[in-house]
Design an enzyme around this catalytic site. Structure first.
Site, PDB file in Angstrom:
ATOM      1  CG  ASP A 158      -2.458   1.025   1.082  1.00  0.00           C
ATOM      2  OD1 ASP A 158      -2.505   1.988   0.234  1.00  0.00           O
ATOM      3  OD2 ASP A 158      -3.752   0.599   1.421  1.00  0.00           O
TER       4      ASP A 158
HETATM    5  C1  BGC Z   1      -5.226   3.651   0.397  1.00  0.00           C
HETATM    6  C2  BGC Z   1      -4.728   1.967  -0.831  1.00  0.00           C
HETATM    7  C3  BGC Z   1      -5.007   3.090  -2.430  1.00  0.00           C
HETATM    8  C4  BGC Z   1      -4.217   3.437  -2.513  1.00  0.00           C
HETATM    9  C5  BGC Z   1      -3.531   4.287  -3.252  1.00  0.00           C
HETATM   10  C6  BGC Z   1      -3.953   4.519   0.363  1.00  0.00           C
HETATM   11  O1  BGC Z   1      -4.046   5.536   0.768  1.00  0.00           O
HETATM   12  O2  BGC Z   1      -4.746   2.505   1.174  1.00  0.00           O
HETATM   13  O3  BGC Z   1      -6.571   2.012  -0.791  1.00  0.00           O
HETATM   14  O4  BGC Z   1      -5.291   1.905  -3.269  1.00  0.00           O
HETATM   15  O5  BGC Z   1      -3.833   4.429  -1.520  1.00  0.00           O
HETATM   16  O6  BGC Z   1      -4.188   5.348  -3.569  1.00  0.00           O
END
Ligand code: BGC
Length: 749
Positions: A282
């Site tokens: 993530d």
């Molecule tokens: C989130 C993810 C997301 C990623 C990209 C993160 O802050 O937890 O779910 O896909 O950002 O935007």
């Protein structure tokens, strides 16, 4: 204790082949991957293992140079076929090895045509429709150059304080697993290299939804039995459906952050499940292991993430900065790096990026917001609505009503109606209930007054106008709930009542004596006991997306009939968290004969005079609405539950059939739900578990026999040592929700 029968491990290990790809083609791809890797420098390998946000570069030239140097394997937060083609051209034509970039984006519940938030989509209990909706999202996103979505989000969520419950399929493992498959199929289709499809990403692996206190990013403690029985199955289902990628989450799980967790990423995902796709971290979750206190510096964070098996690092640069040294120190070997690069390249091949790296720039115009997509969005919104209360059958509204009052902060809030996780949907394309009702009834018959500017507004200055609108109308429709910013990532709440002066607005409107219909648009199940007291009807509409307005107008006017069911338990008060239907029984289960409500407790009552069972003195033990609940304009009668056999062997199955009759006046759909209880186990079992459902549509007076097959394998669980199907007695209920149903019993021998 019953004798435990181990299921063959083979049942839990699955072929990793891509659908529709012959082993010859696969071998050819593996050969090409090996050849490419043999030509790559370490810098180029680390480039493939890095995903960037364009904002991380000093400008266009800087970004293009990095691509040319083979330092960029993937980009997120970039959209537009033209711009993406421009950068892809640099990768394919100007970098040394010509490896295409994979473009990722959060296409969570639609791209430009916004579907209901995932929690709303889950309320439709309709995997086919969910698949169709995600196929629309994929097609639109692909037309603008996106190759890969960071969805489905399949974290089991039992805490409505957590803002990301909006983005989940709710509390139930079985429902989330069915929908995980549907979403993966919707995004990827049978062949993810098709121009209309994109790669899916099962996230957030794993346990993110169990954040302490419902505070985002927080610690999760989940024992292995619960992890395997409740949290992992949706991910396993996604894996079996062929999901190309997984995302490791932010949270600490039992003391080890999941982006560095060898047990979940290596032992389970790779070794037990045989996943050979790509794992992306993530956003900076590898780097954040430093803040977690699990790594001293970026190098150690890289080491831990690599040991666990995270192939691609999203936005932070621990890999780029740390890997050379880890190799020099002998803490890592090149074969490991090569294996990770192979996982990434494999996805690029599976998506056909080497064969067709560019997006046809004329496609978006024909695809985005086309009539068929809007139709799917309307259908999805419509099926997501859950009718919670309908006193005196006030809904649907009578056609000879002269005028309606449309009141409330969500009546005409095109931005908020789209919900959280919307980066591409535009409010200009959203049709609100106000607009739709005016179109259907004519301007003259709609008296509009917002009452409150937004859901958090505390001032009551708009009330007078709202009261007046109600007074001159036959019925007041109140659109209450939450603005989209109140749910989603990092948007958690400690109070789940309607925000601002919304309850006061409801009181003021109800005081006019006019019938009141409350439509609640929210990213989570709110504590709406007060609304139930004051409104005649309550329709829960989540954040319904682009076509939420027309879908609501049709339903309020009786052109469509509610069929949604709660995908999550509704609480009376926030203090009940967590409250979910498939809890354990305890040694002292709650019951009415043993519960005295707070106000009825005699003064100076003796310590043991109230009965000692598991309940709250003030809130009892039953939820506001149970899981799976939802009314209709029509009614359904369940009868004649039959079992094909009363006893099955551990490799057998039973067909459960039941007759459903539409006993009301409207054509409607019903979600027939099957729950079981394993009475005695080698570990304690939940009081109920959803194991099957079917959504059927019936004309008034029509009867249908519905059959749901259960294999003994469907009753397998992890008992702390093994996955087992245990012989013994089971209860089964087939009914309209988790708290009601025809009952029978059966056994496994
Ligand atoms: C989130 C993810 C997301 C990623 C990209 C993160 O802050 O937890 O779910 O896909 O950002 O935007």
């Amino acid at each position: 204790m019953k004798k435990a029968y181990l299921l063959l491990l083979a049942l839990f290990l699955f072929s990793c082949s891509q659908p529709n790809r012959s082993s010859k083609e696969e071998a050819e791809i593996e050969g090409r991957i090996r050849k490419l890797i043999s030509q790559m420098t370490l810098e180029e390998k680390l480039g493939q293992m890095s995903q960037f946000d364009p904002g991380q570069f000093r400008g266009d030239q800087d970004l293009k140079q990095a691509i040319k140097d083979g330092k960029v394997g993937s980009i997120l937060n970039l959209v537009g076929a033209k711009r993406i083609n421009e950068l892809q051209k640099v990768a394919v034509e100007e970098s040394r090895l010509g490896i295409p970039i994979i473009i990722g984006r959060d296409v969570i519940h639609g791209f430009r045509t916004i579907m209901p938030i995932p929690l709303g989509m889950a309320a439709a209990w309709n995997p086919e429709l969910t698949e169709k909706a995600m196929a629309v999202a994929a097609k639109e996103a692909a037309s603008e150059g996106v190759h890969w979505t960071f969805a489905p989000m399949i974290d089991i969520s039992r805490d409505p304080r957590w803002g990301r419950i909006a983005e989940s399929c709710g509390e139930d493992t079985y429902l989330a697993s069915r929908l995980a498959v549907a979403m993966v199929k919707g995004f990827q289709g049978d062949d993810p290299s098709n121009v209309d499809r994109i790669a899916a990403c099962a996230k957030h692996f794993v346990g993110y939804g169990a954040a302490e206190g419902g505070r985002d990013y927080n610690t999760a403690y989940i024992p292995e039995t619960q992890l395997r029985n409740d949290y992992l199955p949706p991910f396993k289902a996604a894996k079996e459906a062929g999901v190309l990628t997984f995302m490791s989450g932010f949270n600490d799980l039992n003391g080890v952050p999941v982006s560095g967790n060898e047990f979940t990423l290596k032992t389970i995902l790779r070794n037990e499940w045989g996943f050979n796709g790509m794992v992306v971290s993530d956003w900076a979750s590898i780097y954040e292991m430093i803040a977690h206190g699990y790594a001293a510096d970026p190098k150690e964070a890289a080491e831990k993430a690599l040991r666990a098996g995270v192939d691609m690092e999203m936005t932070s640069n621990c890999y780029v900065s740390g890997v050379q040294q880890l190799l020099d120190e002998g803490k890592l070997n090149m074969q490991t790096i090569d294996r990770y690069v192979a996982n990434i390249l494999r996805v690029k091949f599976q998506l056909g990026l080497f064969e067709h790296p560019y997006t046809d720039e004329t496609r978006a115009e024909k695809t985005i917001l086309c009539p068929e997509h809007l139709e799917v969005a309307k259908e999805a919104a419509s099926e997501s609505f859950v009718l919670l209360q309908n006193n005196h059958q006030i809904l649907p509204l009578s056609s000879n009503m002269k005028s309606v009052a449309v009141i409330g902060p969500l009546a005409d809030a095109p931005h908020d109606q789209m919900g959280t996780w919307v980066f591409d949907g535009k409010k200009e394309n959203t049709v609100t209930p106000l607009v739709a009702l005016r179109q259907k009834l004519g301007e003259q018959r709609v008296n509009f007054a917002k009452g409150l500017a937004v859901s958090r507004t505390r001032t009551t200055e708009g009330f007078a106008e709202a009261i007046q609108a109600a007074r001159k109308s036959d019925v007041a429709l109140l659109f209450l709930g939450e603005e989209s910013i109140l749910s989603g990532e990092a948007h958690c709440l400690a109070n789940l009542d309607l925000q601002g002066a919304q309850n006061d607005l409801l009181d003021a409107v109800a005081a006019t004596g006019k019938p009141v219909v409350a439509v609640i648009m929210a990213g989570r199940p709110l504590t709406i006991g007060h609304v139930l007291e004051k409104a005649d009807a309550v329709l829960y509409a989540w954040a319904p997306g682009t076509m939420g307005g027309p879908a609501l107008a049709e339903m309020l006017l009786g052109e469509t009939v509610p069929s949604g069911k709660t995908p999550v338990t509704f609480l009376k008060t926030v203090g009940e968290v967590p409250l979910y239907y498939n809890h354990k029984n305890t040694g002292r289960p709650a019951d009415y004969s043993n519960w005295t409500y707070l106000d009825d407790i005699p003064v100076e009552a003796g310590q043991v005079s109230l009965g000692n069972t598991s309940h709250y003195l003030d809130a009892g033990f039953e939820p506001l609405f149970p899981f799976g609940f939802g009314l209709s304009y029509t009614s359904f009668a369940y009868s004649d539950l039959r079992l094909s056999t009363g006893s099955m062997p551990v490799d057998g199955s039973i067909d459960f059939s039941v007759t459903i009759e539409n006993t009301g006046k409207y054509k409607g759909s019903e979600v027939v739900q099957l729950y079981i209880r394993d009475r005695v186990g080698s570990i304690t079992r939940p009081v109920k578990e959803l194991k099957g459902f079917k959504k059927i549509s019936l004309e008034p007076g029509e009867k249908q026999q519905v059959t749901i097959r259960l294999n003994a394998n469907d009753l397998a669980f992890f008992n702390g040592t093994n996955y087992v199907v245990e012989p013994g007695w089971f209860d089964v209920w087939v009914g309209p929700h988790s708290n009601e149903g025809l009952h029978a019993e059966f056994s496994i021998r």
